[in-house]
Design an enzyme around this catalytic site. Structure first.
Site, PDB file in Angstrom:
ATOM      1  N   ARG A   1       0.844  -1.220   0.000  1.00 34.47           N
ATOM      2  CA  ARG A   1       0.000   0.000   0.000  1.00 34.47           C
ATOM      3  C   ARG A   1       0.873   1.262   0.000  1.00 34.47           C
ATOM      4  O   ARG A   1       0.590   2.230   0.696  1.00 34.47           O
ATOM      5  CB  ARG A   1      -0.926   0.029   1.231  1.00 34.47           C
ATOM      6  CG  ARG A   1      -1.909  -1.087   1.305  1.00 34.47           C
ATOM      7  CD  ARG A   1      -2.928  -1.077   0.167  1.00 34.47           C
ATOM      8  NE  ARG A   1      -3.835  -2.196   0.334  1.00 34.47           N
ATOM      9  CZ  ARG A   1      -3.568  -3.423  -0.091  1.00 34.47           C
ATOM     10  NH1 ARG A   1      -2.446  -3.677  -0.750  1.00 34.47           N
ATOM     11  NH2 ARG A   1      -4.420  -4.396   0.118  1.00 34.47           N
TER      12      ARG A   1
ATOM     13  N   SER B   1     -10.557   0.034   4.031  1.00 30.92           N
ATOM     14  CA  SER B   1      -9.662  -0.115   5.191  1.00 30.92           C
ATOM     15  C   SER B   1      -9.101   1.249   5.573  1.00 30.92           C
ATOM     16  O   SER B   1      -8.472   1.906   4.742  1.00 30.92           O
ATOM     17  CB  SER B   1      -8.490  -1.032   4.855  1.00 30.92           C
ATOM     18  OG  SER B   1      -8.974  -2.260   4.405  1.00 30.92           O
TER      19      SER B   1
ATOM     20  N   GLU C   1      -4.138   4.151   6.058  1.00 32.10           N
ATOM     21  CA  GLU C   1      -4.112   3.861   4.620  1.00 32.10           C
ATOM     22  C   GLU C   1      -4.808   5.010   3.873  1.00 32.10           C
ATOM     23  O   GLU C   1      -4.421   5.391   2.770  1.00 32.10           O
ATOM     24  CB  GLU C   1      -4.835   2.532   4.351  1.00 32.10           C
ATOM     25  CG  GLU C   1      -4.832   2.145   2.900  1.00 32.10           C
ATOM     26  CD  GLU C   1      -5.436   0.767   2.632  1.00 32.10           C
ATOM     27  OE1 GLU C   1      -5.162  -0.188   3.388  1.00 32.10           O
ATOM     28  OE2 GLU C   1      -6.191   0.665   1.652  1.00 32.10           O
TER      29      GLU C   1
HETATM   30  C1  FAD Z   1     -15.384   0.001  -0.090  1.00 27.59           C
HETATM   31  C2  FAD Z   1     -13.941   0.227  -0.411  1.00 27.59           C
HETATM   32  C3  FAD Z   1     -13.106  -0.857  -0.642  1.00 27.59           C
HETATM   33  C4  FAD Z   1     -11.753  -0.672  -0.961  1.00 27.59           C
HETATM   34  N1  FAD Z   1     -10.975  -1.765  -1.172  1.00 27.59           N
HETATM   35  C5  FAD Z   1      -9.662  -1.607  -1.472  1.00 27.59           C
HETATM   36  C6  FAD Z   1      -8.838  -2.753  -1.714  1.00 27.59           C
HETATM   37  O1  FAD Z   1      -9.284  -3.892  -1.689  1.00 27.59           O
HETATM   38  N2  FAD Z   1      -7.530  -2.543  -1.985  1.00 27.59           N
HETATM   39  C7  FAD Z   1      -6.991  -1.277  -2.060  1.00 27.59           C
HETATM   40  O2  FAD Z   1      -5.795  -1.183  -2.304  1.00 27.59           O
HETATM   41  N3  FAD Z   1      -7.753  -0.185  -1.848  1.00 27.59           N
HETATM   42  C8  FAD Z   1      -9.071  -0.308  -1.558  1.00 27.59           C
HETATM   43  N4  FAD Z   1      -9.852   0.786  -1.335  1.00 27.59           N
HETATM   44  C9  FAD Z   1      -9.236   2.138  -1.383  1.00 27.59           C
HETATM   45  C10 FAD Z   1      -9.408   2.866  -2.738  1.00 27.59           C
HETATM   46  O3  FAD Z   1     -10.424   2.308  -3.492  1.00 27.59           O
HETATM   47  C11 FAD Z   1      -8.118   2.846  -3.556  1.00 27.59           C
HETATM   48  O4  FAD Z   1      -7.055   3.411  -2.828  1.00 27.59           O
HETATM   49  C12 FAD Z   1      -8.251   3.618  -4.886  1.00 27.59           C
HETATM   50  O5  FAD Z   1      -7.118   3.427  -5.679  1.00 27.59           O
HETATM   51  C13 FAD Z   1      -8.486   5.108  -4.663  1.00 27.59           C
HETATM   52  O6  FAD Z   1      -8.831   5.666  -5.920  1.00 27.59           O
HETATM   53  P1  FAD Z   1      -9.545   7.062  -6.050  1.00 27.59           P
HETATM   54  O7  FAD Z   1      -9.573   7.394  -7.515  1.00 27.59           O
HETATM   55  O8  FAD Z   1     -10.847   7.036  -5.363  1.00 27.59           O
HETATM   56  O9  FAD Z   1      -8.504   8.000  -5.306  1.00 27.59           O
HETATM   57  P2  FAD Z   1      -8.789   9.295  -4.420  1.00 27.59           P
HETATM   58  O10 FAD Z   1      -9.437   8.881  -3.137  1.00 27.59           O
HETATM   59  O11 FAD Z   1      -9.484  10.324  -5.218  1.00 27.59           O
HETATM   60  O12 FAD Z   1      -7.309   9.773  -4.126  1.00 27.59           O
HETATM   61  C14 FAD Z   1      -6.445   8.990  -3.316  1.00 27.59           C
HETATM   62  C15 FAD Z   1      -5.078   9.693  -3.279  1.00 27.59           C
HETATM   63  O13 FAD Z   1      -4.494   9.661  -4.574  1.00 27.59           O
HETATM   64  C16 FAD Z   1      -4.265  10.988  -5.071  1.00 27.59           C
HETATM   65  N5  FAD Z   1      -4.577  10.969  -6.499  1.00 27.59           N
HETATM   66  C17 FAD Z   1      -5.728  10.538  -7.078  1.00 27.59           C
HETATM   67  N6  FAD Z   1      -5.605  10.567  -8.421  1.00 27.59           N
HETATM   68  C18 FAD Z   1      -4.359  11.035  -8.691  1.00 27.59           C
HETATM   69  C19 FAD Z   1      -3.638  11.289  -9.899  1.00 27.59           C
HETATM   70  N7  FAD Z   1      -4.164  11.083 -11.110  1.00 27.59           N
HETATM   71  N8  FAD Z   1      -2.370  11.767  -9.797  1.00 27.59           N
HETATM   72  C20 FAD Z   1      -1.802  12.005  -8.594  1.00 27.59           C
HETATM   73  N9  FAD Z   1      -2.438  11.777  -7.417  1.00 27.59           N
HETATM   74  C21 FAD Z   1      -3.704  11.286  -7.480  1.00 27.59           C
HETATM   75  C22 FAD Z   1      -5.177  11.888  -4.263  1.00 27.59           C
HETATM   76  O14 FAD Z   1      -4.683  13.218  -4.198  1.00 27.59           O
HETATM   77  C23 FAD Z   1      -5.166  11.177  -2.916  1.00 27.59           C
HETATM   78  O15 FAD Z   1      -4.009  11.515  -2.182  1.00 27.59           O
HETATM   79  C24 FAD Z   1     -11.220   0.641  -1.030  1.00 27.59           C
HETATM   80  C25 FAD Z   1     -12.072   1.744  -0.815  1.00 27.59           C
HETATM   81  C26 FAD Z   1     -13.420   1.537  -0.524  1.00 27.59           C
HETATM   82  C27 FAD Z   1     -14.316   2.725  -0.333  1.00 27.59           C
END
Ligand code: FAD
Length: 334
Positions: A160, A234, A330
């Site tokens: 992570r 998480s 995380e």
């Molecule tokens: C129900 C649920 C289940 C999940 N299960 C998992 C799992 O099994 N495994 C796992 O690893 N994660 C899991 N996650 C966490 C999440 O889905 C991941 O971390 C996902 O990759 C976040 O994507 P996002 O586009 O929503 O990012 P955001 O929440 O929008 O951003 C996350 C971070 O990345 C940065 N960011 C976003 N896009 C960019 C970009 N293009 N360039 C630079 N920085 C950027 C943001 O500034 C922020 O710091 C889960 C979340 C939920 C709600």
């Protein structure tokens, strides 16, 4: 390209927090992005908002990443190289690859968010991590003010983690990611309950779509859906401890779940540690800990980001006092 003022981020974060941004802009092309950067310094790059805790008003510009597109870049006898825009929805992209029978992403089905955020914390689930199929990415470097290509070694992926979350946090804006996928898929079914789920589904010779469906079924049965209850999955990472710490803890907690990790270290289950401290199902106002998943903090309705943050700090504190382990978040707190 419109820069909106005093913009509500409520529809853009899976915790459903009604936090406002002083300014908000959606970028759909690299030109858009460079245009914005010439005028302003974005404070937050927003993907799907599924790994974010917005603890207060964002006093600056939020840049929503909406650069789309999926291209087959090249192929050889065994592999296909496919590039996806940072603004593509992760699960839709996984489906796109599975429809073509390209193997590698099926265990990562149904993870919320966008492609561009996937490398940030090297998303992982069911024995597979993004780094296993990662080829390269293109990112705008805010320091050098130009676009660079970064390969797997540049990104320094860990559990992570990557340079984007640690050493070079905030420096790069990810524009697209290229994956190397197998034309003849190799299945990973040994982790978690995948085999058992496939058996329940009556599948004897699984395809990648069966594995994906098994993962989806397990995830739906275990994890609260943000559409029903605000959460960001998480909240904490599973802590990794050395052998000596593990041995001393297991003397007192013989039933403590533990998994071998790199270099003889041991990964513990953060959810179990939190549960032992009595937090599972806890609720104060609308901020709480999920009733079945102690690792998932939830917003039951109108919690403030600050209340969820304070709850997370109390949890960290109690886990530290009981086990001598400092949990690491995380979720990204803004
Ligand atoms: C129900 C649920 C289940 C999940 N299960 C998992 C799992 O099994 N495994 C796992 O690893 N994660 C899991 N996650 C966490 C999440 O889905 C991941 O971390 C996902 O990759 C976040 O994507 P996002 O586009 O929503 O990012 P955001 O929440 O929008 O951003 C996350 C971070 O990345 C940065 N960011 C976003 N896009 C960019 C970009 N293009 N360039 C630079 N920085 C950027 C943001 O500034 C922020 O710091 C889960 C979340 C939920 C709600």
């Amino acid at each position: 390209m419109l820069i909106e003022k005093d913009f509500s981020l409520l529809p853009f974060n899976s915790f459903h927090l009604d936090v406002r941004a002083a300014e908000f802009v959606s970028v759909k092309t690299i030109n858009d992005l460079e245009d914005v950067i010439r005028q302003k310094t974005p404070l937050l790059i927003l993907g799907g908002g599924s790994n974010l805790l917005l603890s207060k008003k964002v006093e600056g510009l939020v840049m929503k990443m909406d650069i789309g597109g999926i291209d087959e870049v090249k192929e050889d006898h065994t592999h296909i190289y496919v590039r996806a825009g940072a603004g593509e929805n992760w699960h839709d992209f996984v489906n796109y690859t599975m429809q073509r029978n390209w193997g590698g992403l099926e265990n990562l089905s149904l993870i919320p968010g966008q492609v561009g955020a996937a490398p940030i914390q090297n998303i992982g689930a069911y024995g597979v991590e993004l780094k296993d199929t990662f080829y390269e990415l293109e990112a705008y470097d805010r320091k050098e003010q130009k676009v660079f290509t970064l390969g797997v070694n540049d990104c320094r992926f860990g559990y992570r983690d990557s340079i984007f979350k640690s050493a070079e946090k905030g420096r790069y804006i990810i524009l697209n990611v290229t994956f190397v996928l197998r034309k003849s898929p190799v299945l990973h079914t040994s982790y978690g309950a995948i085999r058992e789920e496939l058996r329940k589904m009556g599948v004897e010779s699984p395809t990648i779509r069966d594995v994906s469906q098994a993962v989806i079924n397990i995830r739906r049965s275990k994890l609260p859906d943000p559409a029903d209850i605000g959460n960001a999955g998480s909240f904490f990472k599973n802590p990794v401890v050395d052998q000596a710490k593990f041995v001393s803890l297991s003397e007192n907690y013989s039933d403590m779940p533990a998994y071998p990790h790199e270099d003889k270290s041991v990964k513990l289950a953060a959810g179990w540690l939190i549960e032992q401290c009595g937090w599972k199902g806890y609720r104060k106002g609308d901020a709480g800990v999920h009733k079945d998943q102690a690792l998932v903090l939830v917003n039951y309705g109108h919690a403030k980001g600050k209340e969820i943050l304070e709850l997370s700090e109390k949890i960290e504190d109690s886990v530290y006092r009981k086990f001598g382990i400092m949990l690491e978040r995380e979720v990204n707190v803004v």
